[in-house]
Design an enzyme around this catalytic site. Structure first.
Site, PDB file in Angstrom:
ATOM      1  N   GLU A 279       0.840  -1.211   0.000  1.00  0.00           N
ATOM      2  CA  GLU A 279       0.000   0.000   0.000  1.00  0.00           C
ATOM      3  C   GLU A 279       0.872   1.256   0.000  1.00  0.00           C
ATOM      4  O   GLU A 279       0.542   2.258  -0.636  1.00  0.00           O
ATOM      5  CB  GLU A 279      -0.926   0.020   1.217  1.00  0.00           C
ATOM      6  CG  GLU A 279      -1.907  -1.151   1.297  1.00  0.00           C
ATOM      7  CD  GLU A 279      -2.706  -1.331   0.027  1.00  0.00           C
ATOM      8  OE1 GLU A 279      -3.005  -0.324  -0.652  1.00  0.00           O
ATOM      9  OE2 GLU A 279      -3.036  -2.484  -0.325  1.00  0.00           O
ATOM     10  N   HIS A 282       2.015   2.241  -3.402  1.00  0.00           N
ATOM     11  CA  HIS A 282       1.051   3.067  -4.156  1.00  0.00           C
ATOM     12  C   HIS A 282       1.241   4.538  -3.823  1.00  0.00           C
ATOM     13  O   HIS A 282       1.188   5.401  -4.681  1.00  0.00           O
ATOM     14  CB  HIS A 282      -0.388   2.683  -3.794  1.00  0.00           C
ATOM     15  CG  HIS A 282      -0.826   1.386  -4.396  1.00  0.00           C
ATOM     16  ND1 HIS A 282      -0.706   1.122  -5.736  1.00  0.00           N
ATOM     17  CD2 HIS A 282      -1.413   0.296  -3.850  1.00  0.00           C
ATOM     18  CE1 HIS A 282      -1.190  -0.081  -5.981  1.00  0.00           C
ATOM     19  NE2 HIS A 282      -1.621  -0.614  -4.856  1.00  0.00           N
ATOM     20  N   GLU A 358      -0.127  -2.203  -9.854  1.00  0.00           N
ATOM     21  CA  GLU A 358      -0.137  -3.179  -8.755  1.00  0.00           C
ATOM     22  C   GLU A 358       1.136  -4.000  -8.767  1.00  0.00           C
ATOM     23  O   GLU A 358       1.704  -4.319  -7.715  1.00  0.00           O
ATOM     24  CB  GLU A 358      -1.351  -4.101  -8.856  1.00  0.00           C
ATOM     25  CG  GLU A 358      -2.696  -3.415  -8.639  1.00  0.00           C
ATOM     26  CD  GLU A 358      -2.852  -2.833  -7.240  1.00  0.00           C
ATOM     27  OE1 GLU A 358      -2.157  -3.292  -6.307  1.00  0.00           O
ATOM     28  OE2 GLU A 358      -3.653  -1.905  -7.065  1.00  0.00           O
TER      29      GLU A 358
HETATM   30 ZN   LIG Z   1      -2.517  -2.452  -4.526  1.00  0.00          ZN
END
Ligand SMILES: [Zn+2]
Length: 429
Positions: A279, A282, A358
């Site tokens: 996370e 990101h 991702e």
């Molecule tokens: Zn993700």
């Protein structure tokens, strides 16, 4: 007209559903390629026979529901137009009030009610399937409550948006799409800003992570990544689902790192740290801002194409549908149909971009934590708890996967395994 529409739509819908059903349950090849057999990405190494069978069934039924729901939405808009309901709703709303805002509000609520009634059976089936496979743990009343909240939240936003759009259609019939877009930019940014603190808490309870030791570990990792996070949020999801999740949302001072409590209850600390590092990836790589700019750009294109198609459709079919012009509120289902078609078409591109982001986040996370075993463990648990498929059918990946498949994700992590361990895990043949 009604009859011809009903027959055509009905026949095409049945053929489509049969074809998709055949593809999902029989046609698609989801055999694990030989090179992956026996590796950590092979579900047979971490799921038992029953879990394998259930995940296979569950993910296919869910995909079927998804693929059926799309043309159903288009069908509802066409039904409202061909059966003259749009015209009737407009006349009613005009009869009730002379204020255009109230007229639009009444029209939108009536349209959304029809939509709710017609999509309810499929929504209910979807809920029941998740219950039957023990993914959803949500009671019927809590599920209905969420449905009710989302009905009114979307009504509110829809009324405001539609009012603005038709206001500009009346004043600036040629360039309404540009004015609507200009106004949508600050609105989109504002929505993204308030989402985690105003909208999300309508559905679930958020509180500061209770496990202080874990929070300490997460925050020290955040400071290593130069993330100015002061706290990590936990959200109470275990009363709704058994699935695991974590995410970063919001922008500016409302940025939030959120962990579902199901994740906290199921994963080990080092596995959670990998999920958190993902996370943070990101955040560090500015994926949220990229998404924001992309959605603002796409809405400009969408509004421009939408304006052209709406003009064409109303000129060609307006009389049949009882729509007097683009600025007639009865044209709203046409506009919604166009937007739905456009977002369906652009979906696979968004998915592909998202899968690549991702993948970058996975790389970031594994390089930060340097613990491939924990990372693989986290992904295996995620697969088991969500009964998801490691290697989904190609069309499902194309239309539904904003993340790489678990096969791809675990395979990537395996390349970070120390060489000795990799040899031990390799198939013996
Ligand atoms: Zn993700």
């Amino acid at each position: 007209m009604k009859k011809r529409f009903s027959i055509w739509f009905g026949v095409l819908f049945v053929i489509y559903t049969l074809l998709i059903g055949w593809y999902l349950f029989f046609g698609a090849n989801t055999e694990l390629p030989n090179v992956y057999k026996g590796t950590s990405a092979d579900p047979a190494t971490f799921m038992n026979a029953r879990q394998l069978e259930l995940s296979h069934e569950f993910s296919r039924i869910k995909s079927l529901i998804y693929f059926v729901s799309i043309p159903l939405e288009w069908g509802i808009y066409l039904f409202v137009l061909y059966f003259g309901l749009s015209r009737v709703f407009r006349n009613w709303s005009k009869g009730i009030s002379r204020f255009s805002f109230v007229q639009i509000a009444i029209y939108v609520i009536l349209l959304m009610c029809i939509n709710l009634i017609l999509t309810f059976p499929l929504d209910y089936i979807n809920y029941q399937v998740s219950q039957a496979y023990e993914i959803s743990t949500q009671s019927f009343s809590s599920w209905m409550k969420d449905l009710f909240i989302s009905f009114w939240v979307s009504n509110l936003f829809m009324i405001l948006t539609v009012f603005v759009i038709y206001f500009f259609m009346n004043r600036k019939p040629k360039k309404w799409w540009l004015y609507a877009w200009l106004l949508s930019v600050p609105f989109t940014v504002f929505m993204m800003f308030i989402q985690p603190v105003v909208i999300d808490p309508l559905y679930n309870d958020f509180y500061r992570l209770e496990d202080k030791q874990l929070e300490e570990k997460i925050l020290s990792m955040a400071s290593r990544a130069d993330i100015p996070a002061e706290r990590v949020f936990e959200v109470d999801m275990s009363e709704k689902t058994n699935a695991l999740n974590a995410y970063v949302t919001g922008i500016g001072s409302n940025l939030r790192i959120v962990l579902w409590d199901t994740t906290l209850n199921t994963l080990e600390d080092d596995e959670i740290l990998f999920v958190m590092a993902h996370e943070m990836g990101h955040f560090v790589m500015h994926h949220l801002y990229f998404n924001l700019f992309a959605s603002i750009f796409l809405s400009l294109i969408g509004l421009y194409i939408g304006a052209k198609l709406l003009k064409w459709a109303v000129a060609r079919y307006g009389e049949k549908w009882g729509v007097s012009g683009i600025n007639d509120i009865a044209s709203l289902p046409v506009l919604l149909l166009i937007f739905s078609l456009l977002s369906f078409l652009v979906g696979p591109i968004e998915n592909a971009v998202s899968r690549s982001a991702e993948n970058d986040s996975d790389v970031y996370a594994i390089e930060m934590t340097e613990d491939p075993e924990a990372a693989i463990g986290a992904f295996q648990e995620l697969t088991i708890n969500g009964l998801s498929e490691v290697n989904p059918p190609g069309l499902v990946k194309f239309f539904r996967y904003g993340h790489p498949t678990m096969l791809e994700r675990i395979h990537l992590l395996e390349s970070y395994m120390p060489k000795e361990k990799e040899k031990m895990k390799a198939p013996s043949n």
